[in-house]
Design a protein around this motif. Sequence first.
Motif, PDB file in Angstrom:
ATOM      1  N   SER A   1      -4.049   1.272  -4.366  1.00 55.75           N
ATOM      2  CA  SER A   1      -3.852   1.954  -3.085  1.00 55.75           C
ATOM      3  C   SER A   1      -3.352   0.978  -2.034  1.00 55.75           C
ATOM      4  CB  SER A   1      -5.161   2.588  -2.604  1.00 55.75           C
ATOM      5  OG  SER A   1      -5.522   3.632  -3.456  1.00 55.75           O
ATOM      6  N   SER A   2      -3.810  -0.244  -2.136  1.00 58.87           N
ATOM      7  CA  SER A   2      -3.326  -1.294  -1.240  1.00 58.87           C
ATOM      8  C   SER A   2      -3.088  -2.541  -2.067  1.00 58.87           C
ATOM      9  CB  SER A   2      -4.341  -1.578  -0.136  1.00 58.87           C
ATOM     10  OG  SER A   2      -5.563  -1.991  -0.685  1.00 58.87           O
ATOM     11  N   GLY A   3      -1.854  -3.038  -2.013  1.00 60.30           N
ATOM     12  CA  GLY A   3      -1.489  -4.211  -2.800  1.00 60.30           C
ATOM     13  C   GLY A   3      -2.067  -5.473  -2.187  1.00 60.30           C
ATOM     14  N   SER A   4      -2.537  -6.385  -3.021  1.00 56.17           N
ATOM     15  CA  SER A   4      -3.136  -7.612  -2.508  1.00 56.17           C
ATOM     16  C   SER A   4      -2.112  -8.737  -2.404  1.00 56.17           C
ATOM     17  CB  SER A   4      -4.287  -8.048  -3.404  1.00 56.17           C
ATOM     18  OG  SER A   4      -3.815  -8.259  -4.716  1.00 56.17           O
ATOM     19  N   ASP A   5      -1.073  -8.709  -3.210  1.00 60.92           N
ATOM     20  CA  ASP A   5      -0.071  -9.765  -3.192  1.00 60.92           C
ATOM     21  C   ASP A   5       1.294  -9.139  -2.939  1.00 60.92           C
ATOM     22  OD1 ASP A   5       1.534 -11.940  -3.508  1.00 60.92           O
ATOM     23  OD2 ASP A   5       0.986 -12.351  -5.582  1.00 60.92           O
ATOM     24  N   SER A   6       1.647  -9.006  -1.672  1.00 64.90           N
ATOM     25  CA  SER A   6       2.900  -8.330  -1.333  1.00 64.90           C
ATOM     26  C   SER A   6       4.127  -9.150  -1.708  1.00 64.90           C
ATOM     27  CB  SER A   6       2.934  -7.988   0.155  1.00 64.90           C
ATOM     28  OG  SER A   6       2.875  -9.168   0.925  1.00 64.90           O
TER      29      SER A   6
ATOM     30  N   LYS B   1      -5.230  10.582  -6.853  1.00 66.10           N
ATOM     31  CA  LYS B   1      -5.956   9.369  -6.473  1.00 66.10           C
ATOM     32  C   LYS B   1      -7.195   9.249  -7.352  1.00 66.10           C
ATOM     33  CE  LYS B   1      -7.160   6.641  -2.543  1.00 66.10           C
ATOM     34  NZ  LYS B   1      -7.086   6.444  -1.139  1.00 66.10           N
ATOM     35  N   VAL B   2      -7.369   8.065  -7.949  1.00 70.55           N
ATOM     36  CA  VAL B   2      -8.512   7.782  -8.802  1.00 70.55           C
ATOM     37  C   VAL B   2      -9.167   6.527  -8.253  1.00 70.55           C
ATOM     38  CG1 VAL B   2      -9.276   7.281 -11.141  1.00 70.55           C
ATOM     39  CG2 VAL B   2      -7.282   8.743 -10.783  1.00 70.55           C
ATOM     40  N   SER B   3     -10.366   6.686  -7.677  1.00 67.86           N
ATOM     41  CA  SER B   3     -11.084   5.573  -7.070  1.00 67.86           C
ATOM     42  C   SER B   3     -10.191   4.907  -6.028  1.00 67.86           C
ATOM     43  CB  SER B   3     -11.542   4.600  -8.158  1.00 67.86           C
ATOM     44  OG  SER B   3     -12.331   3.582  -7.594  1.00 67.86           O
ATOM     45  N   LYS B   4      -9.920   3.614  -6.186  1.00 70.44           N
ATOM     46  CA  LYS B   4      -9.078   2.905  -5.222  1.00 70.44           C
ATOM     47  C   LYS B   4      -7.655   2.750  -5.741  1.00 70.44           C
ATOM     48  CE  LYS B   4     -12.845   0.389  -3.122  1.00 70.44           C
ATOM     49  NZ  LYS B   4     -13.394  -0.900  -2.742  1.00 70.44           N
TER      50      LYS B   4
ATOM     51  N   GLY C   1       0.821  -1.199   0.000  1.00 72.24           N
ATOM     52  CA  GLY C   1       0.000   0.000   0.000  1.00 72.24           C
ATOM     53  C   GLY C   1       0.860   1.255   0.000  1.00 72.24           C
ATOM     54  N   MET C   2       0.247   2.363  -0.374  1.00 67.65           N
ATOM     55  CA  MET C   2       0.952   3.632  -0.449  1.00 67.65           C
ATOM     56  C   MET C   2       1.047   4.242   0.938  1.00 67.65           C
ATOM     57  SD  MET C   2       2.599   5.734  -2.328  1.00 67.65           S
ATOM     58  CE  MET C   2       2.215   5.112  -3.947  1.00 67.65           C
ATOM     59  N   THR C   3       2.272   4.348   1.429  1.00 69.76           N
ATOM     60  CA  THR C   3       2.526   4.999   2.715  1.00 69.76           C
ATOM     61  C   THR C   3       3.256   6.304   2.438  1.00 69.76           C
ATOM     62  OG1 THR C   3       4.684   3.947   2.997  1.00 69.76           O
ATOM     63  CG2 THR C   3       2.751   2.746   3.860  1.00 69.76           C
ATOM     64  N   SER C   4       3.372   7.130   3.442  1.00 65.51           N
ATOM     65  CA  SER C   4       4.089   8.392   3.244  1.00 65.51           C
ATOM     66  C   SER C   4       5.569   8.131   2.943  1.00 65.51           C
ATOM     67  CB  SER C   4       3.932   9.310   4.456  1.00 65.51           C
ATOM     68  OG  SER C   4       4.428   8.686   5.615  1.00 65.51           O
TER      69      SER C   4
END
Length: 187
Positions: free
Chosen positions: A166-171, A145-148, A126-129
Motif C-alpha cells: 500500500s505504501s512503498g518503502s524504497d521509492s 485490499k488485503v491487510s497492508k 504508495g497507491m494514489t488515485s
Amino acid sequence: MGKPASEKPRTIQEAMTAYEKRIEELELEKAMLEEENETLRARVENFASAGASTGDAVLARGKERDLYPGEIREVVLDVLRRVGEDCRHGSRRAEILRDIVENNAFLDLPRRRAQELKTVLKGYSGMTSAVRKKLHDLGIDADAKVSKHIKVSYYGDPRYAATLASSGSDSRCGGKNLASDLIQRFF
C-alpha cells in the motif's frame, strides 16, 4: 462509522461528496464497458477475417482470448521478433522469423505497455488515485485490499495476479522492481 447508503446527505458538502463518488463509480463502469466493447469488437473482426483468409495460416488460434484488442497477435509477434534477434545472423531460422514479423502489422504494444507501466511506477511510494487510474488504463485492476497490501490482477483474470505494498518503502528502486515483476507476469 459510515452512513447507510439510503440516508440522505445533511449538508451541501455531504451531497457534493456523494455525487463525486457516484460520478467516479459511473466513469469507472463506463471505462470498463468501453474496454469490453473494444475486446468484443476485436473478436468479431478476428472471426470475420479468419473466415475470409485465403493464405496459408502459419498458426492455428488456441483457446486463449485477447484481453485487449490484438493482444495475442502482438505478443506472438513480439516473441518472434525477440527470438529472431537471438538467432544466428543470416541463419534460415532468423530469416523466417524476420520475414514473418516484417509482413504482419505489428504495433509493438507489449513493449509500449511495459514502458508505460515503468513510467507509472517510477518512484512508487504508495497507491494514489492517479496511479490506480493509470494502472486501470493498462488493464491492471488494483481494487482489492488485503491487510497492508493491494492485490492486482490483469484484466480481472485471477491467473495473472500480484500483490503491491500500500505504501512503498524504497521509492528509488521499489517501483522499478515492482514494474519489472508486473511486466513479466502481465505483458
